[in-house]
Scaffold this active site. Structure first.
Site, short mmCIF file in Angstrom:
data_model
loop_
_atom_site.label_atom_id
_atom_site.label_comp_id
_atom_site.label_asym_id
_atom_site.label_seq_id
_atom_site.Cartn_x
_atom_site.Cartn_y
_atom_site.Cartn_z
N HIS A 280 0.83 -1.21 0.00
CA HIS A 280 0.00 0.00 0.00
C HIS A 280 0.87 1.26 0.00
O HIS A 280 0.53 2.26 -0.62
CB HIS A 280 -0.87 0.06 1.26
CG HIS A 280 -1.90 -1.03 1.34
ND1 HIS A 280 -2.98 -1.07 0.50
CD2 HIS A 280 -2.03 -2.08 2.16
CE1 HIS A 280 -3.73 -2.11 0.81
NE2 HIS A 280 -3.17 -2.75 1.81
N CYS B 71 -3.73 -3.88 -30.34
CA CYS B 71 -3.51 -3.96 -28.89
C CYS B 71 -2.25 -4.74 -28.52
O CYS B 71 -2.08 -5.12 -27.37
CB CYS B 71 -4.74 -4.56 -28.20
SG CYS B 71 -5.21 -6.16 -28.87
#
Ligand code: PEP
Ligand code: MG
Length: 612
Positions: free
Chosen positions: A217, A536
């Site tokens: 985090h 892509c």
């Protein structure tokens, strides 16, 4: 990551030293170190069993109340964070809040208090036990890959809430960043996500820590805050003191201690260049991908795992042009059923808030493997050459239940926003035809059951990633509602060079005119049949290649989210006439290097004219 004290390319001046860690947030900074130590926690007596449970429960309750209030104050500060930082820390605070509520953690702690333990010892014992359980669940294999990352994160969350409770139980304050001088580089043994959320990016030039990693985090938050950061720099605190001068490169992970005058001057040039680059790319986010001659292109992002979503939102991408659904099957022991798949697709579609999402049904086979598929008896065969064996749509047509489940889950999620469905590894019109029949049948079945699905069904398209599909694109485009050119595989199959093999890496070149001629065929077929065509493969992330691909007729690209701003800058600088001229020359070129040289010449003439 190992600490390396490397020789510099120039001879280092005495005193200059280099360390390396994990680069987690890009950017270069130069400044003086400010060491942020947490006031040490007092030792905890873990041996006592004679404490009064009622007294310890009251202390625990008070510590929980104080921790909850601290987390609430942190929550109130969220509005100051960038949008994706808010999402990251907001959900983390929610996890902490739940742990402090009627949770398994609380039940465990209270049980230990019942045995006469000191509250601090009970908290430490229980949070460590839960962290250890996460990291190696008894009776189950230790988590691997993505699961291991998630387990480490969860273990960190338990330890963090434990430390907060112990700090509040013992009345030990948290460190404060308010005394750190402006422009300093924050140096710490470790940084908690909650600490990172308190950092003011306008005051702190960079962050370097001895512990940590790129997927936690803290790393995500530092990236969201745009603070250059290097974590896991072993040996850092032994070499760096208060006001030691540092250069931190968050792109390479290098930390230079006591830089020489020359090193510092070079770093200052990089700092200025990086600031200019960020400003320019940041401005681009809201600007259209318009050529200097006026034509507008579509730039979208590829998504491999849901964790990439915040980055996609920040990139300015106009939707997800390729959602590789393989993540659903990776590290899974059983096949995800219709409900589970829908639960994963729906939030992704919702998060794109009206921008289209192209979901590719699973492309299994070749170099990719899945325990879940193997255990379900869905083998990719024992072909000598798996890339030429049962892969993508070939595999799905042999195991129709798998395809039906995925179609049904996508159709259910398609009520949340515009969706397109993409078939991988098509090499003949018959495969598309068969898949379309299954698609229509699944749609009818869902409607009969009263399930809400879009009417008409979302567009069904195909990947052009085999030479056969490119050569037959005009026929395929009669039934495919859109075409997506996958140059990664198209290059491999056209040049007969494995995309993953190092010994033929020199032969694997998407700029080879043979590949470009096939791209041209597919783009032309789409244009003639009025079918949208996108590209892509990795090539779409290359700002040099995109103008050429525009010249070949492609108007829509999907790429790694981080590439969107740079590709947009290249697009805004290019003019259609130049793109077309380059395309004509490239189709006549002898090989990839010749095309590559031409693209570099063109880029050199533009001087980033599209920055504004
Ligand atoms: C491709 O082949 O270009 C492509 C986009 O598919 P993948 O890389 O997932 O095989
Ligand atoms: Mg492919």
């Amino acid at each position: 990551m190992k600490t390396t004290e490397r020789a510099t390319t120039r001879r280092p001046r005495p005193g200059e030293a280099r360390l390396e860690g994990q680069p987690v947030s890009s950017g270069v900074a130069i400044g003086y170190a400010a060491i942020a130590h947490d006031p040490a926690l007092p030792p905890i007596d873990t041996t006592r069993r004679d404490c009064d449970p009622a007294h310890e429960r009251a202390r625990l309750f008070e510590a929980i109340t104080r921790s909850t209030a601290q987390l609430r104050r942190l929550h109130d500060r969220l509005a100051l964070l960038p949008e994706d930082g808010q999402v990251e820390i907001g959900s983390l605070l929610e996890v902490y809040r739940r742990m402090l509520g009627p949770s398994r953690l609380r039940r465990g702690i209270e049980a230990l208090l019942g045995q006469g333990m000191l509250a601090e010892a009970a908290v430490q014992h229980e949070t460590e036990a839960l962290a250890a359980f996460m990291l190696s669940p008894p009776g189950r294999p230790a988590p691997e890959g993505e699961d291991a990352v998630a387990a480490r994160r969860r273990a960190g969350e338990f330890r963090e809430i434990g430390r907060r409770l112990v700090r509040n139980l013992s009345g030990t304050p948290y460190r404060s960043f308010s005394t750190i001088p402006d422009g300093a580089i924050l140096v710490a043994e470790q940084l908690r996500p909650a600490d990172a959320a308190l950092i003011d990016p306008s005051r702190i030039a960079a962050v370097v820590t001895e512990e940590g990693g790129s997927t936690g985090h803290t790393a995500i938050l530092l990236r969201a805050l745009g603070i250059p950061a290097v974590l896991a720099v072993h040996g850092l605190l032994a070499r760096v003191g208060r006001r030691t001068r540092l250069v931190v490169d968050g792109t390479t992970g290098r930390v230079i201690i006591r830089p020489s005058t020359r090193t510092a001057a070079a770093a200052r040039v990089e700092v200025a260049a990086y600031a200019r680059e960020r400003q320019a790319l940041g401005r681009l986010r809201r600007l259209p991908a318009r050529l200097s001659s006026g034509e507008v292109l579509t730039l979208q992002a590829n998504l491999e795992i849901p964790a990439e979503l915040p980055m996609i939102a920040q990139s300015g991408a106009a939707g997800i042009g390729l959602l590789r659904s393989e993540f659903l099957f990776m590290n899974a022991e059983t096949l995800p059923d219709e409900a589970r798949q829908e639960a994963l697709y729906r939030p992704l579609v919702e998060a794109m808030a009206g921008d289209p999402v192209t979901i590719r049904v699973v492309d299994w086979g070749s170099e990719k493997n899945s325990d879940a598929l193997t255990q379900a008896g869905i083998g990719t065969g024992s072909d000598v050459n798996p890339a030429l064996g049962l892969r993508g749509i070939r595999l799905l047509l042999r195991h129709r239940a798998l395809l039906e489940t995925q179609f049904a889950a996508i159709l259910r999620a398609a009520t949340a926003g515009p969706v397109r469905v993409l078939l991988p590894m098509v090499s003949s019109p018959a495969e598309l035809h068969e898949a379309r029949e299954i698609y229509a049948r699944v749609g009818r079945r869902l409607r009969r059951k009263g399930v809400d699905i879009p009417d008409p069904l979302p567009p069904l398209g195909i990947m052009i990633e085999t030479p056969a599909a490119a050569l037959m694109a005009d026929v395929l485009a009669q039934e495919a509602e859109f075409l997506a050119i996958g140059t990664n595989d198209l290059t491999m199959y056209t040049l007969a060079a494995d995309r993953a093999a190092t010994d033929v890496a020199g032969l694997y070149d998407p700029l080879h005119p043979a590949v470009l001629r096939l791209v041209r065929l597919a783009a032309d077929a789409g244009l003639r049949q009025r079918r949208p065509v996108s590209l892509c493969g990795e090539m779409a992330s290359d700002p040099l290649a995109v103008p050429l691909l525009v010249g070949l007729g492609v108007r829509s690209f999907s790429m790694h989210a981080s590439a969107v701003p740079r590709v947009k800058r290249a697009v805004r600088a290019a003019a259609m006439d130049d793109c077309r001229r380059m395309a004509c020359r490239a189709l006549e070129a002898a090989d990839g290097p010749e095309v590559s040289a031409m693209l570099m010449d063109y880029a050199a003439t533009l001087h980033h004219a599209g920055d504004g």
